[in-house]
Enzyme design. Structure first.
Site, short mmCIF file in Angstrom:
data_model
loop_
_atom_site.label_atom_id
_atom_site.label_comp_id
_atom_site.label_asym_id
_atom_site.label_seq_id
_atom_site.Cartn_x
_atom_site.Cartn_y
_atom_site.Cartn_z
N ARG A 103 0.88 -1.18 0.00
CA ARG A 103 0.00 0.00 0.00
C ARG A 103 0.91 1.22 0.00
O ARG A 103 1.71 1.41 0.91
CB ARG A 103 -0.89 0.00 1.24
CG ARG A 103 -1.56 1.34 1.49
CD ARG A 103 -2.63 1.29 2.52
NE ARG A 103 -3.81 0.62 2.00
CZ ARG A 103 -5.03 0.71 2.56
NH1 ARG A 103 -5.22 1.44 3.63
NH2 ARG A 103 -6.05 0.06 2.03
N HIS A 130 -7.49 0.65 -6.31
CA HIS A 130 -7.73 -0.18 -5.11
C HIS A 130 -8.42 -1.49 -5.58
O HIS A 130 -9.57 -1.74 -5.27
CB HIS A 130 -8.60 0.59 -4.11
CG HIS A 130 -8.51 0.07 -2.71
ND1 HIS A 130 -7.75 -1.03 -2.36
CD2 HIS A 130 -9.11 0.48 -1.55
CE1 HIS A 130 -7.88 -1.24 -1.05
NE2 HIS A 130 -8.70 -0.35 -0.55
N GLN A 133 -10.14 -4.00 -3.06
CA GLN A 133 -11.42 -3.52 -2.56
C GLN A 133 -12.52 -3.75 -3.59
O GLN A 133 -13.63 -4.18 -3.25
CB GLN A 133 -11.32 -2.02 -2.23
CG GLN A 133 -12.61 -1.42 -1.72
CD GLN A 133 -12.99 -1.94 -0.34
OE1 GLN A 133 -12.18 -1.89 0.58
NE2 GLN A 133 -14.20 -2.45 -0.19
N ASP A 225 -17.14 7.27 -1.43
CA ASP A 225 -15.85 7.17 -0.73
C ASP A 225 -15.56 8.55 -0.13
O ASP A 225 -16.21 9.54 -0.49
CB ASP A 225 -14.76 6.74 -1.72
CG ASP A 225 -13.41 6.45 -1.05
OD1 ASP A 225 -13.38 6.26 0.17
OD2 ASP A 225 -12.39 6.42 -1.77
N CYS A 265 -16.23 1.63 1.01
CA CYS A 265 -15.04 0.82 1.33
C CYS A 265 -14.60 0.99 2.78
O CYS A 265 -13.91 0.13 3.31
CB CYS A 265 -13.90 1.15 0.37
SG CYS A 265 -13.32 2.86 0.48
N ARG A 293 -13.49 -8.56 1.99
CA ARG A 293 -12.08 -8.31 1.69
C ARG A 293 -11.28 -9.58 1.99
O ARG A 293 -10.39 -9.96 1.24
CB ARG A 293 -11.53 -7.15 2.56
CG ARG A 293 -12.11 -5.78 2.27
CD ARG A 293 -11.69 -5.26 0.92
NE ARG A 293 -10.24 -5.20 0.75
CZ ARG A 293 -9.44 -4.22 1.18
NH1 ARG A 293 -9.95 -3.18 1.79
NH2 ARG A 293 -8.13 -4.25 0.96
N1 NVA Z 1 -9.90 6.71 -1.24
C1 NVA Z 1 -9.53 6.29 0.08
C2 NVA Z 1 -9.78 4.83 0.26
C3 NVA Z 1 -9.46 4.30 1.63
C4 NVA Z 1 -9.64 2.82 1.73
C5 NVA Z 1 -8.06 6.63 0.32
O1 NVA Z 1 -7.27 6.45 -0.60
O2 NVA Z 1 -7.73 7.07 1.42
N1 CP Z 2 -11.12 -0.11 2.70
C1 CP Z 2 -9.83 -0.18 3.09
O1 CP Z 2 -8.91 -0.40 2.30
O2 CP Z 2 -9.66 -0.03 4.43
P1 CP Z 2 -8.28 0.19 5.18
O3 CP Z 2 -7.75 1.53 4.78
O4 CP Z 2 -8.64 0.14 6.65
O5 CP Z 2 -7.33 -0.90 4.80
#
Ligand code: NVA
Ligand code: CP
Length: 306
Positions: A103, A130, A133, A225, A265, A293
């Site tokens: 990540r 993502h 997800q 989101d 998500c 997930r």
């Molecule tokens: N769009 C959000 C998704 C978090 C799971 C982010 O990138 O923070």
């Molecule tokens: N939805 C998601 O990816 O959650 P986290 O940021 O908690 O991993």
């Protein structure tokens, strides 16, 4: 299958369906106490340059359930945090591990990691995508609606990682997609062009609008989101103004189909992109999505690592 899962378009329609079918099977069997140590002796490195609850825990537990070994690797503690090139990290970790989930911020960074690694690399979220997800989202939609093809998905909010992966995943599976984003917050050109060509190829619709009411009309699935993603914290105030009117609330939900489901998500910012009322009315779907997930990623791990 490709060696890696870096973006949603690394997967064909058949590959996505294969993953969803395996995920359903693994979910059913886990609930009936049937264990599958399909990744016995395998190790997964999990590199995090951003925070996470679901991704970290579901990958870690998923590897454990499959008989493998997950390693949590915070970038702060790795030498990449002190400037060791990603290329060298890739070559070293390829000699210890059987796969890496990462990540991070830049999509280029994981593309480089994948090019320089001999082991599979899985995108656990970048600024652009993502995919894990979205696999869980597709699994949840199919569980709740029993079909995917022909459904209308409405995404309301930022043209971000979630929006991008949803465009590709949903259109690839023959769903109709409508997105509503404010001016200045539309998805990058690559995803718009990809969306247009996938819609044409698959005989479905891809609508882009600035009007959330237009997008949500007769939708079967509504997805939103956060307005400010990880790394955009300093823009939060500016974004609250830009996204005013892009809230999923009970008023706008009246325009969707009566039996529409809502996905998020998570983490959610209540009373920003979604009201407490809508989130709680659809908590069953949203928390099933979070659970999925685990199952969807176990399927990905089996496909890529075994
Ligand atoms: N769009 C959000 C998704 C978090 C799971 C982010 O990138 O923070
Ligand atoms: N939805 C998601 O990816 O959650 P986290 O940021 O908690 O991993």
């Amino acid at each position: 299958m490709n060696k890696d899962l870096l973006r949603m378009d690394d997967l064909s329609k058949d590959e996505i369906l294969d993953i969803l079918n395996l995920a359903d099977q693994l979910k059913y069997e886990q609930k009936h106490g049937i264990e599958h140590h399909l990744l016995k002796g395998k190790s997964l490195g999990m590199i995090f340059e951003k925070a996470s609850t679901r991704t970290r825990v579901s990958f870690e537990v998923g590897m454990y359930q499959l008989g493998g070994h997950p390693l949590f690797l915070s970038s702060k503690d790795l030498q990449i945090g002190r400037g060791e090139p990603i290329q060298d990290t890739a070559r070293v970790l390829s000699r210890y591990l059987d796969g890496i989930m990462i990540r991070t911020f830049s999509q280029n960074e994981i593309e480089t990691l994948a090019e320089c690694s001999s082991i599979p690399i899985i995108n656990g979220l970048t600024d652009d995508e993502h995919p894990c997800q979205v696999l869980a989202d597709l699994m949840t939609i199919r569980e709740k609606k029993l079909i995917l093809e022909g459904l209308k998905i409405a995404y309301i909010g930022d043209g971000n990682n979630m929006c991008n992966s949803l465009i590709v995943g949903c259109l690839t599976l023959g769903m109709n997609v409508a997105i509503a984003n404010p001016i200045g917050y539309k998805p990058p050109k690559y995803y718009i062009e990809k969306g247009i060509s996938l819609a044409e190829e698959n005989g479905v619709s891809f609508e882009m609008t600035e009007d959330p009411s237009e997008a949500i009309k007769k939708a079967d699935v509504i997805i939103t989101d956060v307005w400010a993603s990880m790394g955009q914290e300093t823009e939060a105030k500016k974004r609250q103004i830009a996204f005013k009117g892009y809230q999923v609330n009970s008023e706008i939900m009246k325009l969707a189909n009566n039996d529409a489901i809502v996905l998020h998500c998570l983490p959610a910012h209540r009373e920003e992109e979604i009201t407490e009322e809508v989130l709680e009315a659809h908590a069953d779907e949203i928390f099933e999505e979070a659970e999925n997930r685990l199952h969807a990623q176990k399927a990905v791990l089996v496909k890529l690592l075994s």
